[in-house]
Design a protein around this motif. Sequence first.
Motif, PDB file in Angstrom:
ATOM      1  N   PHE A 560       0.808  -1.049   0.059  1.00 31.40           N
ATOM      2  CA  PHE A 560       0.073  -0.109  -0.056  1.00 31.40           C
ATOM      3  C   PHE A 560       0.857   1.234   0.059  1.00 31.40           C
ATOM      4  O   PHE A 560       1.848   1.350   0.818  1.00 31.40           O
ATOM      5  CB  PHE A 560      -0.739  -0.166   1.213  1.00 31.40           C
ATOM      6  CG  PHE A 560      -1.768   1.396   1.418  1.00 31.40           C
ATOM      7  CD1 PHE A 560      -2.694   1.603   0.660  1.00 31.40           C
ATOM      8  CD2 PHE A 560      -1.228   2.219   2.587  1.00 31.40           C
ATOM      9  CE1 PHE A 560      -3.093   3.188   0.843  1.00 31.40           C
ATOM     10  CE2 PHE A 560      -1.880   3.288   2.838  1.00 31.40           C
ATOM     11  CZ  PHE A 560      -3.045   3.660   1.890  1.00 31.40           C
ATOM     12  N   GLN A 680      -5.206   3.688  -2.017  1.00 30.80           N
ATOM     13  CA  GLN A 680      -6.385   3.655  -0.938  1.00 30.80           C
ATOM     14  C   GLN A 680      -7.488   2.716  -1.379  1.00 30.80           C
ATOM     15  O   GLN A 680      -8.276   1.858  -0.621  1.00 30.80           O
ATOM     16  CB  GLN A 680      -6.937   5.114  -0.323  1.00 30.80           C
ATOM     17  CG  GLN A 680      -7.941   5.749  -1.772  1.00 30.80           C
ATOM     18  CD  GLN A 680      -8.276   7.035  -1.352  1.00 30.80           C
ATOM     19  OE1 GLN A 680      -8.328   7.439  -0.089  1.00 30.80           O
ATOM     20  NE2 GLN A 680      -8.778   7.703  -2.417  1.00 30.80           N
ATOM     21  N   ALA A 683      -7.340  -0.759   0.523  1.00 28.63           N
ATOM     22  CA  ALA A 683      -7.352  -0.678   1.905  1.00 28.63           C
ATOM     23  C   ALA A 683      -9.123  -0.689   2.313  1.00 28.63           C
ATOM     24  O   ALA A 683      -9.176  -0.610   3.701  1.00 28.63           O
ATOM     25  CB  ALA A 683      -7.041   0.673   2.542  1.00 28.63           C
ATOM     26  N   VAL A 696       2.945  -1.604   4.196  1.00 28.93           N
ATOM     27  CA  VAL A 696       2.773  -0.247   4.105  1.00 28.93           C
ATOM     28  C   VAL A 696       3.962   0.557   3.860  1.00 28.93           C
ATOM     29  O   VAL A 696       4.986   0.804   4.603  1.00 28.93           O
ATOM     30  CB  VAL A 696       2.197   0.567   5.428  1.00 28.93           C
ATOM     31  CG1 VAL A 696       1.977   2.163   5.197  1.00 28.93           C
ATOM     32  CG2 VAL A 696       0.705  -0.264   5.609  1.00 28.93           C
ATOM     33  N   ILE A 717      -6.826   4.784   7.919  1.00 26.50           N
ATOM     34  CA  ILE A 717      -6.473   3.867   6.321  1.00 26.50           C
ATOM     35  C   ILE A 717      -5.562   2.954   6.753  1.00 26.50           C
ATOM     36  O   ILE A 717      -5.414   1.878   6.340  1.00 26.50           O
ATOM     37  CB  ILE A 717      -6.107   5.058   5.479  1.00 26.50           C
ATOM     38  CG1 ILE A 717      -5.830   4.241   3.805  1.00 26.50           C
ATOM     39  CG2 ILE A 717      -4.634   5.479   5.709  1.00 26.50           C
ATOM     40  CD1 ILE A 717      -5.790   5.306   2.925  1.00 26.50           C
ATOM     41  N   GLN A 720      -7.347   0.183   8.544  1.00 22.04           N
ATOM     42  CA  GLN A 720      -8.219  -0.432   7.165  1.00 22.04           C
ATOM     43  C   GLN A 720      -7.282  -1.319   6.558  1.00 22.04           C
ATOM     44  O   GLN A 720      -7.556  -2.486   6.105  1.00 22.04           O
ATOM     45  CB  GLN A 720      -8.826   0.539   6.493  1.00 22.04           C
ATOM     46  CG  GLN A 720     -10.091   1.011   7.188  1.00 22.04           C
ATOM     47  CD  GLN A 720     -11.359   0.056   7.501  1.00 22.04           C
ATOM     48  OE1 GLN A 720     -11.409  -0.833   6.618  1.00 22.04           O
ATOM     49  NE2 GLN A 720     -12.256   0.354   8.667  1.00 22.04           N
ATOM     50  N   VAL A 721      -6.340  -1.062   6.078  1.00 25.37           N
ATOM     51  CA  VAL A 721      -5.365  -1.499   5.095  1.00 25.37           C
ATOM     52  C   VAL A 721      -4.610  -2.746   5.906  1.00 25.37           C
ATOM     53  O   VAL A 721      -4.432  -3.925   5.343  1.00 25.37           O
ATOM     54  CB  VAL A 721      -4.054  -0.897   4.366  1.00 25.37           C
ATOM     55  CG1 VAL A 721      -3.194  -0.438   5.655  1.00 25.37           C
ATOM     56  CG2 VAL A 721      -3.683  -1.441   3.414  1.00 25.37           C
ATOM     57  N   ARG A 724      -6.515  -6.110   6.039  1.00 25.24           N
ATOM     58  CA  ARG A 724      -6.683  -7.091   4.676  1.00 25.24           C
ATOM     59  C   ARG A 724      -6.104  -8.085   4.958  1.00 25.24           C
ATOM     60  O   ARG A 724      -5.966  -9.192   4.116  1.00 25.24           O
ATOM     61  CB  ARG A 724      -6.145  -6.459   3.686  1.00 25.24           C
ATOM     62  CG  ARG A 724      -6.992  -4.947   2.984  1.00 25.24           C
ATOM     63  CD  ARG A 724      -8.490  -5.055   3.256  1.00 25.24           C
ATOM     64  NE  ARG A 724      -8.926  -4.255   4.476  1.00 25.24           N
ATOM     65  CZ  ARG A 724     -10.185  -4.589   5.026  1.00 25.24           C
ATOM     66  NH1 ARG A 724     -11.070  -5.395   4.542  1.00 25.24           N
ATOM     67  NH2 ARG A 724     -10.479  -3.628   5.950  1.00 25.24           N
TER      68      ARG A 724
END
Length: 863
Positions: A560, A680, A683, A696, A717, A720-721, A724
Amino acid sequence: MCVWVPIFMGMTDEVSRDDRIFAGENLCFGLWIGMPTRRGVIRHALIPTTEFPRYADCHMFAEVAVDVPGSSRGTFSYGIPDGMDVREGHAVWVPFGPRVRRGLVFAISDVSQVETVRPIARLLNETPLLAPHQIELAMWVAEYYRSNLFTAASPMLPPGFADTLRTYVAPGPIADASGLSARHTRAIALVSEAGQLRKTALARKFGRGGVRLIDSLVRSGHLVESTVWDRPKTAEATQNYVVLETSESEALELADTQRSKVRGDLLRFMAESEDGYPRPELTGRFGQSAVSGLIKSGLFSLEKRRVERDPLSHYQFQRSFSLDPTAPQADAIAQINEAINADEPRKPFLLYGVTGSGKTEVYLQATQKALDNGRGVIVLVPEIALTPQNLARFASRFPGRIALLHSGLSDGERFDQWWGVHRGEYEIVLGSRGAIFAPVRDLGLIIIDEEHEWTYKQSDASPRYDSRRVAERLATLTDSTLVAGSATPDVADYRRAERGDWRSLMLPDRVVGAPDSLAPLVTVVDMRQELRDGHTGMFSRALLKHMDRVLDGEGRIILFLNRRGSASHVQCRNCGYSRRCSRCDSNMTYHRADAGVPAALICHYCSRRIRYTNACPECHENRMVPSGVGTHAVVDEVDRIYPRAGTIRWDRDVARTAKAHEEILSTFLHGSERVLVGTQMVAKGLDIPSVELVGVISADTALSIPDFRSGERAFQILTQVAGRAGRGINRGDVIMQTFQPDHYAIQAAVIQDFDAFYRTEIESRRSHANPPFTSIVRLGISDPNGDSAQSEAFEVADLLRRASTASGMESVQILGPSPSYPMRMRGVYRWHILLRGSSPLDLLDQIQLPHGWTVDVDPVSVA
């Protein structure tokens, strides 16, 4: 009674029957002439030649919101001609000054609000387009977000509705331009050179005051104005079907008597058909001659049938059924179902659940309850990138009952889906922020997934609404239940739940993934230490170690970085010059050559593209080199280190449509590529069990935004990422690379602790008097002339301060004026003023804001 007065003024043979009814046979307000266009389509231009007659003796009257830019938030009174069935919610044509405008009927009365009125010209649609609750909602949107009433209602109208009336300017009878200003002279020259220009396009060239400038030239006779009625670009699709006009037995008998074997075969084929066949299919199979011949003979006839442009036609969903909920899920479902069953409105629900806690199953079972009660459902997602997975979950549970509404559909698909919802053919609407205005019948449940996302706020055009706040109002108007879910709730919404204004529902544990539903293990890498240790690569040593492990196995990786391109900017190593966009105050981003497209510098604000060269335009040395990294550079680095891994890039450069998003996701799910690199988009809400590692690349990107919400966005963010990873049988790992490892947002994201983040963030907001402890209104002005924009901004700020003193409203802070970020965008300079306090709109109401200013209530950014 209302009497139509026919006045004929040179009607030409080119005018169609419909246009004569509109223009002359019942009412004359102008001259319609044939007008060729570049595409060879005949449109009809309205050239004003006389005033509408005024009437004072109509029996019924309508309050109409008229489509006039800059008009008030109120309505205008019009008479309803006898015999015209006008109801609230109808779209109509009305006279407005010397022109005809679209309008929406908001109220019907037997008493006029003014002494004399003009009559409605005609209905645009036989049935009302707005339901009663939508009329009330539009009035609330107009009042709260400070837009005119028609603009507030426009998101509720069918696709294509806005493309029917345009205004053009052409050279006028007065040619002498002596004594006019340079701006006036330039406008005349532009129109003369083009022959005819669209008024809005011409006005944009002059920025603030452009419309007033053109209007003054029209009044002086230097320009003439005409209104063009465009046939709607989007309309119902139809197809010719061939139908058998005789009995099956007679068709079979006639087939044996045909001279042509093809005709005989065609008759036998059609004898087996009950509903007919599309003509193109028959022509392709049996030939044009055979089909046309049997139509001419009368054995076949043609029927026009509506064809549904269904965006779901290429999907195949396997039917699924409800799962057994966990105890927290069961409690949440029970409370939501109780609210759906209730006769009176209930408080909105905030469904706070960690990533992977099963929020979607709660949504699905609540949807089933609403459908069982005969109520409709709206499901909002923040990005069209999330639509495929959400669609699969809902469509497999509720096949044939879902409509899609988002910008990624074609015009025809959106048109058919909207009208299908309007006719009651679909009970569930799934879409992005604009879907909140869908005409769902008997609405009973509104679901907002990933409710923290700022993309739910429209900021680039009026009405600048927040679909989350609109959903609250809509739920109240329709007695619906609102459920907003997130693993990282919006700080303001969490405080509402904490105060008891919303009801809180908790899903504290994962229900997917590793044994005991463990969250992924997050490791922070201090990139300062990496540099001190002599490691200067894009990927830290810890990230490389984990990538080696995952790629040696069967897992997949998400990397990301919330920055597109190959490099964030290019800079001269000799003089330090950075290449900036000539239209925006921003660096141009380097995009390397790809798929035959040469390397280029692209502005991510205005999309300006120039060829990349290493020659410096300042010192002329060939030392311009890319600096910084973007997603493209990350892909290059993965391909260099792991040439056999296979990489996919997912950002706005490669995925601009819903289909492109779906193809990228499908390729990563089912293809051989093992590494997904994205912004994003990667994410938000993706559920990919094979992802074992999330990297990241830079956790600091969001923290650099000059905004009081930057910490919140960074935490959201990153959390959220990180969520995953580890949704399969193996516990996931997350590597966060940062130069600010001690920042509270990053520390909270590492341990996935929203409560810890919230306590720090809410105290910071309280001490600085930022929302949710105050409200903010952002006033913006833009002008091609920087001095004019700045001068106007200071004048309005001074006007507001005087009004604040005079009205005793000093508690509302007036911050600025300040240049916006970036100050110059798309060739115009931008300044803004912030009003902050408990009731900033009350102060705004004390002044008449000059033309050209925008009002953004509860802005997502104050920069």
